[in-house]
Design a protein around this motif. Structure first.
Motif, PDB file in Angstrom:
ATOM      1  N   PRO A 260       0.941  -1.286  -0.226  1.00 47.11           N
ATOM      2  CA  PRO A 260      -0.207   0.135  -0.087  1.00 47.11           C
ATOM      3  C   PRO A 260       0.857   1.183  -0.109  1.00 47.11           C
ATOM      4  N   ILE A 261       1.388   1.612  -1.155  1.00 46.42           N
ATOM      5  CA  ILE A 261       2.100   2.976  -1.397  1.00 46.42           C
ATOM      6  C   ILE A 261       1.354   3.794  -2.152  1.00 46.42           C
ATOM      7  N   SER A 262       1.576   4.918  -2.095  1.00 44.50           N
ATOM      8  CA  SER A 262       0.935   6.249  -2.669  1.00 44.50           C
ATOM      9  C   SER A 262       1.716   5.822  -4.089  1.00 44.50           C
ATOM     10  N   GLY A 263       0.569   5.868  -5.043  1.00 45.07           N
ATOM     11  CA  GLY A 263       1.016   5.880  -6.464  1.00 45.07           C
ATOM     12  C   GLY A 263       1.006   4.537  -6.867  1.00 45.07           C
ATOM     13  N   VAL A 264       0.524   3.609  -6.153  1.00 43.67           N
ATOM     14  CA  VAL A 264       0.609   1.863  -6.603  1.00 43.67           C
ATOM     15  C   VAL A 264      -0.709   1.440  -6.154  1.00 43.67           C
ATOM     16  N   THR A 265      -1.386   0.969  -7.264  1.00 40.62           N
ATOM     17  CA  THR A 265      -2.757   0.324  -6.924  1.00 40.62           C
ATOM     18  C   THR A 265      -2.627  -1.111  -7.135  1.00 40.62           C
ATOM     19  N   THR A 266      -3.137  -1.682  -5.920  1.00 37.76           N
ATOM     20  CA  THR A 266      -3.138  -3.339  -6.056  1.00 37.76           C
ATOM     21  C   THR A 266      -4.212  -4.113  -6.389  1.00 37.76           C
ATOM     22  N   GLN A 286       4.007   5.213 -13.266  1.00 35.54           N
ATOM     23  CA  GLN A 286       5.386   5.274 -13.595  1.00 35.54           C
ATOM     24  C   GLN A 286       5.838   3.700 -13.964  1.00 35.54           C
ATOM     25  N   ARG A 287       4.762   3.174 -14.797  1.00 35.68           N
ATOM     26  CA  ARG A 287       4.983   1.739 -15.297  1.00 35.68           C
ATOM     27  C   ARG A 287       6.271   1.181 -15.758  1.00 35.68           C
ATOM     28  N   ASP A 288       6.607   2.001 -16.794  1.00 33.15           N
ATOM     29  CA  ASP A 288       7.665   1.406 -17.734  1.00 33.15           C
ATOM     30  C   ASP A 288       8.997   1.777 -16.928  1.00 33.15           C
ATOM     31  N   LYS A 289       9.103   2.851 -16.254  1.00 32.87           N
ATOM     32  CA  LYS A 289      10.380   3.383 -15.358  1.00 32.87           C
ATOM     33  C   LYS A 289      10.505   2.223 -14.128  1.00 32.87           C
ATOM     34  N   SER A 292      12.029  -1.034 -15.592  1.00 36.39           N
ATOM     35  CA  SER A 292      13.265  -1.198 -16.081  1.00 36.39           C
ATOM     36  C   SER A 292      14.102  -1.074 -14.760  1.00 36.39           C
ATOM     37  N   TYR A 293      13.571  -0.350 -13.835  1.00 37.87           N
ATOM     38  CA  TYR A 293      14.139  -0.391 -12.333  1.00 37.87           C
ATOM     39  C   TYR A 293      14.259  -1.959 -11.805  1.00 37.87           C
ATOM     40  N   LEU A 294      13.026  -2.454 -11.842  1.00 37.22           N
ATOM     41  CA  LEU A 294      13.140  -3.992 -11.288  1.00 37.22           C
ATOM     42  C   LEU A 294      14.045  -4.903 -11.954  1.00 37.22           C
ATOM     43  N   LYS A 295      13.952  -4.679 -13.187  1.00 35.24           N
ATOM     44  CA  LYS A 295      14.764  -5.519 -14.095  1.00 35.24           C
ATOM     45  C   LYS A 295      16.273  -5.587 -13.676  1.00 35.24           C
ATOM     46  N   ALA A 349       8.618  -6.408  -3.211  1.00 36.12           N
ATOM     47  CA  ALA A 349       8.000  -5.289  -2.667  1.00 36.12           C
ATOM     48  C   ALA A 349       9.002  -4.165  -2.222  1.00 36.12           C
ATOM     49  N   LEU A 350       9.918  -4.519  -1.535  1.00 28.51           N
ATOM     50  CA  LEU A 350      10.862  -3.526  -0.965  1.00 28.51           C
ATOM     51  C   LEU A 350      11.471  -2.865  -2.054  1.00 28.51           C
ATOM     52  N   GLU A 351      11.907  -3.467  -3.176  1.00 27.76           N
ATOM     53  CA  GLU A 351      12.445  -2.804  -4.360  1.00 27.76           C
ATOM     54  C   GLU A 351      11.323  -1.869  -4.905  1.00 27.76           C
ATOM     55  N   ILE A 352      10.014  -2.176  -4.869  1.00 28.18           N
ATOM     56  CA  ILE A 352       9.023  -1.190  -5.506  1.00 28.18           C
ATOM     57  C   ILE A 352       8.911   0.036  -4.630  1.00 28.18           C
ATOM     58  N   ARG A 353       9.081  -0.529  -3.313  1.00 27.90           N
ATOM     59  CA  ARG A 353       9.312   0.838  -2.177  1.00 27.90           C
ATOM     60  C   ARG A 353      10.409   1.896  -2.573  1.00 27.90           C
ATOM     61  N   ASN A 354      11.553   1.282  -2.886  1.00 28.28           N
ATOM     62  CA  ASN A 354      12.588   2.025  -3.142  1.00 28.28           C
ATOM     63  C   ASN A 354      12.363   2.668  -4.284  1.00 28.28           C
ATOM     64  N   PHE A 355      11.886   2.212  -5.323  1.00 22.35           N
ATOM     65  CA  PHE A 355      11.710   3.028  -6.572  1.00 22.35           C
ATOM     66  C   PHE A 355      10.837   4.115  -6.212  1.00 22.35           C
ATOM     67  N   VAL A 356       9.764   3.851  -5.590  1.00 20.63           N
ATOM     68  CA  VAL A 356       8.890   5.181  -5.264  1.00 20.63           C
ATOM     69  C   VAL A 356       9.368   6.110  -4.389  1.00 20.63           C
ATOM     70  N   GLU A 357      10.259   5.612  -3.438  1.00 24.68           N
ATOM     71  CA  GLU A 357      10.838   6.662  -2.575  1.00 24.68           C
ATOM     72  C   GLU A 357      11.683   7.602  -3.557  1.00 24.68           C
ATOM     73  N   ASP A 358      12.599   6.970  -4.420  1.00 22.55           N
ATOM     74  CA  ASP A 358      13.527   7.675  -5.147  1.00 22.55           C
ATOM     75  C   ASP A 358      12.893   8.393  -6.246  1.00 22.55           C
ATOM     76  N   ALA A 359      11.730   8.228  -6.571  1.00 25.75           N
ATOM     77  CA  ALA A 359      11.021   8.846  -7.636  1.00 25.75           C
ATOM     78  C   ALA A 359      10.497   9.882  -6.907  1.00 25.75           C
ATOM     79  N   LYS A 360      10.043  10.111  -5.694  1.00 29.98           N
ATOM     80  CA  LYS A 360       9.460  11.065  -4.816  1.00 29.98           C
ATOM     81  C   LYS A 360      10.683  12.177  -4.485  1.00 29.98           C
ATOM     82  N   CYS A 361      11.859  11.542  -4.112  1.00 30.74           N
ATOM     83  CA  CYS A 361      12.803  12.546  -4.036  1.00 30.74           C
ATOM     84  C   CYS A 361      13.383  13.288  -5.331  1.00 30.74           C
ATOM     85  N   GLN A 362      13.072  12.520  -6.594  1.00 24.67           N
ATOM     86  CA  GLN A 362      13.618  13.275  -7.537  1.00 24.67           C
ATOM     87  C   GLN A 362      12.331  14.438  -8.210  1.00 24.67           C
ATOM     88  N   GLU A 363      11.301  14.478  -7.461  1.00 23.19           N
ATOM     89  CA  GLU A 363      10.047  15.243  -7.929  1.00 23.19           C
ATOM     90  C   GLU A 363      10.622  16.801  -7.685  1.00 23.19           C
TER      91      GLU A 363
END
Ligand SMILES: Cc1ncc(COP(=O)(O)O)c(C=O)c1O
Length: 363
Positions: A260-266, A286-289, A292-295, A349-363
């Protein structure tokens, strides 16, 4: 860590079974196909099951058995695999697309109602990703307008709607045993289930050159038979299916708790549904990004499906399907298979969280 999107189960029992069939000398129309049909019908709680060569041929033969062709219209969702729609088109029928329910991603009955015309002959609801469609509403519409319901259950082996198995809810239903499915025959294979004896007999003939006996071809049929080797593997896999589906549901519960992370719908499970999570699909702008991050982190993902059917060259239509189009750009399938460990689920799940956190920081 390397985590694939899906994984296949092969054990010694399956290998021994294949060897036994190889040594038996019987490869077509034998006891394994008959037993698999009986066991699968039993599993779905239907009177009949007919083994065929794929999910695509299951849909094609079902339409043929119902006499659907030129001048007819068939209503389908657009967010699905091509084979939901191509067999109808192949038979000369028009494919009419209906948009999806925004929560379950399955065909929206209100949209189906809007698309019904005097030419409509059938609805093909797809239990997408393993979540059953709103079948009472669909069957009610079908009854009111004298339409057939052909369940596309190619992704929903074992899922239930109000306690009843998918595959037992419409006039006829189609399953695929393609390798990525919740159960497979380790190759191509499919099954048609129905409670209608006449339809069962007809598809049985259609899959085998339309014949009643050797060299007597009553119907214009095809060769869409299931082989003995594939049926024998299917019988082995079917024994594990309920257990595997339980594990898929456990994994989904873990993802749901961790994502349950903002910007991600389960995914949502309706209270009338028992979802079998053929796919665990999230949505994010942010699907495509994210993919790529998860890859980069060794996590394989998929998109089911990036191009909806009404945008496919061979079955294109001008239909306006706003939810389908929006979602096709946002959906992402995460690793999901019974062998996935709790640790691996946590890592994804942790890597998805990390991605979302990184994306927030870059906003
Ligand atoms: C929803 C749906 N319909 C139809 C099919 C066709 O099944 P098959 O690949 O066995 O022909 C599939 C499987 O890929 C599917 O997922």
């Amino acid at each position: 860590m390397r985590i694939p999107l899906s994984k296949i189960h092969i054990d010694d029992q399956i290998k021994e079974t294949v060897l036994r069939v190889l040594n038996s000398g019987r490869y077509i129309n034998g006891q394994n196909v008959r037993s698999f049909e009986e066991e699968f019908a039993d599993f779905c709680n239907t009177q009949f099951a007919v083994g065929v060569s794929s999910g695509t041929s299951a849909i094609l033969l079902s339409l043929m058995a119902l006499g659907i062709g030129k001048g007819d219209e068939v209503i389908v969702p657009s967010l699905t695999f091509a084979a939901t729609a191509t067999p109808a088109k192949f038979l000369g029928a028009a494919v009419i697309y209906a948009d999806i329910d925004p929560k379950t991603y399955t065909i929206d009955p209100a949209e189906v109602r809007r698309k019904i015309s005097l030419k409509t002959k059938a609805i093909i609801p797809v239990h997408l990703y393993g979540h059953p469609c709103d079948m009472d509403s669909i069957c009610k519409l079908a009854k009111e307008h004298a339409l057939y319901v052909i369940e596309d259950a190619c992704q929903s082996h074992g899922a239930t709607y109000k306690g009843r198995k998918t595959g037992s809810l419409g006039d006829i239903a189609c399953f695929s045993f393609y390798p990525s499915k919740n159960m497979t025959v380790l190759g191509d294979g499919g099954m048609i289930t129905t409670n209608n004896e006449k339809l069962a007999q007809k598809v049985m003939m259609l899959r085998n050159h339309g014949r009643t006996q050797k060299y007597v071809h009553e119907l214009l049929g095809l060769n869409c038979r299931l082989s003995e080797i594939h049926a024998a593997i299917g019988r082995e896999q079917l024994r594990h299916l309920a257990k595997w589906n339980r594990r898929r549901r456990e994994i989904a519960t873990q993802y749901n708790a961790l994502l349950p992370i903002s910007g991600v719908t389960t995914p949502v499970e309706r209270n009338w549904a028992e979802h079998v999570y053929h796919m665990y699909v999230i949505r994010t702008k942010q699907r495509d990004k994210l993919a790529s991050y998860l890859k980069e982190k060794g996590i394989e993902t998929g998109i089911h499906y990036p191009v909806p059917l009404h945008r496919q060259p061979c079955i294109r239509s001008n239909a306006r399907l706003s939810i389908t189009e929006k979602y096709a750009a946002e959906i992402l399938s995460l690793p999901m298979y019974p062998q996935l460990s709790d640790k691996e689920v946590k890592y994804v799940a942790l890597e998805i969280r990390n991605f979302v956190e990184d994306a927030k920081c870059q906003e």
